[in-house]
Design a protein around this motif. Structure first.
Motif, PDB file in Angstrom:
ATOM      1  N   SER A  34    -129.479 -35.436 -30.402  1.00  0.00           N
ATOM      2  CA  SER A  34    -129.612 -35.855 -29.006  1.00  0.00           C
ATOM      3  C   SER A  34    -130.105 -34.691 -28.158  1.00  0.00           C
ATOM      4  N   VAL A  54    -123.501 -40.550 -38.643  1.00  0.00           N
ATOM      5  CA  VAL A  54    -123.562 -40.027 -37.277  1.00  0.00           C
ATOM      6  C   VAL A  54    -122.423 -39.032 -37.079  1.00  0.00           C
ATOM      7  N   VAL A 128    -131.718 -41.563 -30.624  1.00  0.00           N
ATOM      8  CA  VAL A 128    -130.496 -40.827 -30.338  1.00  0.00           C
ATOM      9  C   VAL A 128    -130.487 -40.487 -28.854  1.00  0.00           C
ATOM     10  N   VAL A 133    -126.290 -43.778 -30.627  1.00  0.00           N
ATOM     11  CA  VAL A 133    -127.352 -43.929 -31.624  1.00  0.00           C
ATOM     12  C   VAL A 133    -127.664 -45.418 -31.762  1.00  0.00           C
TER      13      VAL A 133
END
Length: 630
Positions: A34, A54, A128, A133
């Motif tokens: 991110s 994740v 992201v 996500v």
């Protein structure tokens, strides 16, 4: 304004902590971080299967979870490989919304992975954001049939509890907050699901569902998998022949795609509730289309309290809405049977709508969807509704959300946008963020709300239900819970207080809020001034620290310079503290507490409060608190 920027994979490594392995390599296919470098998704091939995981910081949010979709008999999650370098896009955007705050924003990065499996070319789109996500599939060219989808969410072992809903096609199942092990492990559960992982909260759901069936979940241990109760045997990919070419039909960048499969991630409940991820994943409105006519407001209606609306009483209801300074009145099921002095129901409907306009109140009109199940009759009916002067339509009793019915929803949204009609779907499926594309899709039911809690049908909602709703159905978008029942006999069945009922209108977001009860209870209430003033959309929202999913919910919301606090308690008496540090200065306040003895009463305080003050509030089971700081 939306800003797209394409960047090479090499440069993106330094900007977004991203790496891409060469086509045909084994192991990691993509690592994407991110913009704030707090969330990372990894897509990999392991043992011949496509998986993703994740992390938030260094901690797992999702363990290795299956990806894949079966198209024309080919499982695209098996033996998949990259065939070219991913295309990378930076996303940074802001746009107005009617919601928990006034302006949505999103910062993220997207990777489009060209893939193949069993010689079939397809794509995987990964986004992201700083708050989660999302993943969707680009379907193979010429795809004709979807057989199944393998997408899943494998949670880590540290799950503390889960907010979830009993599955029901119209989303009118009970909602619960339980341990993971207490959830059903057979059959479907409804989404969104919110999971307390101890160090963060995670919501699982979908976004931008235009032409796939509605998604539910099945559970196996710690893993939830996408399921489609309305189309368990699969469905054909086809555009309904009678729908306009303008409707959204499940395409992205010119390709047929699945909806986004989402995991919203937040460190606290305030950040979770304020996530714009679902609307960020949906298209902007049609270029050049003006939605300035979409105006939020309060709405009075007759059906809940007295049954079918009676023609002879309509002026009284419009007059009451005007006295309350509310913007709308809903003419619900029953107007179709009006006949008087040789006039049919349409002529009488036009008369009462005109009277409403004369006293400053706009009208929304109910219809059964069976009068408009295909594009032609739908458009003709909506044009007739517009012609008699209505401002909006409430469409009820919609069939289960197959791929075809989801396209019908898109057509209804488009028709109403073109005609300038507000839209409220009832007996419907959950929203998936498309109120960004169609702001006139201003609210919808898809919830077991106060229409369920009604004495004449002997139906009672448990106190635990309301304090789970904000973290289940409300995470999908606005919900027409039809709040604020004040009739003493009605609230007595569930043990609810007036403060709990009024707090519903603050906690449950619905840009047009339909208040459930008879106008006499509102006009005669000891907090009439608050009923006249309460907003339905907000500039800022905070979830207060005393909130615990399934136990007690406390929101502080700001509109302009005013703050409103709404607290709903579950089934256990408790004491809470509310620090007023969200105030910028000392303010006048109206504080509504539970009456210790009478459900249909409040203990009211009118006084000055300081931002340094902490309110100590006693809550009955089924009780609540309301504060207006102005």
């Amino acid at each position: 304004m939306k800003n797209h920027l394409f960047i090479s994979a090499g440069l993106l490594w330094s900007l977004f902590s991203m790496s891409v392995h060469a086509a045909g390599s084994r192991g990691d296919l993509l690592r994407l971080g991110s913009p704030d470098k707090n969330i990372e998704v990894c897509v990999e091939e392991d043992g011949g299967w496509l998986l993703y995981s994740v992390k938030r910081g260094k901690v797992d949010v999702l363990q290795k979870s299956p990806l894949g979709i079966t198209v024309d008999g080919n499982d695209l999650g098996k033996g998949a490989s990259l065939v070219a370098e991913p295309e990378i896009e930076k996303i940074q955007e802001k746009y107005p919304i009617f919601g928990n705050h006034a302006e949505a924003s999103g910062r993220g990065v997207e990777a489009v992975l060209p893939m193949q499996a069993s010689g079939v070319r397809f794509g995987l789109v990964v986004r992201v954001y700083n708050d989660g996500v999302a993943i969707r599939y680009i379907l193979p060219e010429g795809a004709k049939h979807i057989g199944n989808e393998r997408t899943a969410w494998a949670l880590p072992q540290r799950v503390k509890k889960v907010a979830w809903a009993e599955y029901e096609p119209g989303y009118e199942g009970y909602v619960h907050v339980t341990a993971l092990e207490a959830m059903p492990d057979k059959g479907y559960v409804g989404g969104p699901l919110t999971v307390d992982l101890g160090n963060c909260y995670v919501t699982l759901t979908e976004a931008d569902c235009e032409s796939f069936p509605d998604m539910a979940f099945t559970r196996s241990g710690n893993t939830f998998q996408a399921g489609f109760p309305a189309s368990e045997k699969g469905w054909d990919i086809r555009r309904l022949p009678d729908e306009s070419e303008k409707i959204l039909a499940g395409r992205y960048k010119g390709k047929d795609v699945s909806p986004w499969r989402c995991v919203i991630i937040a460190g606290d409940l305030t950040a979770l509730v304020n996530s714009d991820m679902l609307t960020n994943l949906c298209p902007s409105p049609e270029e050049g289309r003006d939605f300035s006519w979409v105006q939020p407001g309060r709405c009075l209606w007759q059906w809940w309290s007295v049954g079918a609306p009676r023609y002879e009483e309509q002026k009284e209801w419009f007059d009451a809405a005007a006295k309350l300074t509310w913007e709308y009145y809903l003419i619900d099921d029953g107007w179709r049977n009006w006949r008087k002095d040789g006039k049919d129901q349409w002529e009488l409907l036009e008369e009462v709508i005109a009277y409403g306009r004369s006293v400053g109140v706009k009208s929304i009109v109910w219809v059964n969807s069976n009068e408009m199940r295909t594009a032609g009759p739908r458009r003709a009916y909506l044009e007739k509704i517009k012609a008699v002067g209505a401002s909006g339509i409430k469409i009820d009793f919609i069939p289960a959300a197959t791929a075809e019915i989801m396209q019908w929803y898109m057509g209804a949204m488009q028709d109403c946008a073109e005609l300038g009609l507000l839209l409220n779907f009832h007996g419907s499926v959950k929203p998936t963020g498309l109120s960004r594309t169609y702001p006139n899709d201003v609210t919808r039911e898809a919830v077991r709300g106060n229409e369920w809690h009604i004495l004449r049908y002997g139906r009672v909602l448990p106190q635990s239900h309301y304090v789970a709703l904000p973290f289940t159905r409300l995470m999908a978008g606005a919900a027409d819970v039809t709040p604020v029942t004040l009739n003493p006999r009605e609230i007595e069945t569930g043990g609810y207080t007036w403060t709990h009922e009024f707090a519903q209108s603050i906690v449950f977001l619905s840009p047009i809020t339909h208040f459930s009860d008879h106008y006499s209870y509102y006009l005669e209430s000891p907090f009439l001034d608050l009923l006249k003033a309460v907003p339905t959309v907000w500039d800022e929202t905070r979830v207060l620290s005393c909130t615990e999913m399934g136990e007690v919910v406390a929101y502080a919301r700001r509109k302009g310079n005013d703050w409103w606090v709404g607290v709903m308690n579950g089934d256990k008496e408790r004491e809470i503290e509310i620090p007023l540090d969200f105030l910028k200065k000392s303010m006048d306040a109206v504080l509504l507490h539970d009456d210790d003895k009478i459900l249909a009463s409040v203990a009211r305080e009118d006084r000055k409060v300081s931002k340094k003050e902490t309110l100590k509030v006693h809550l009955r089971a089924g009780g609540g608190f309301v504060g207006w700081f102005h």
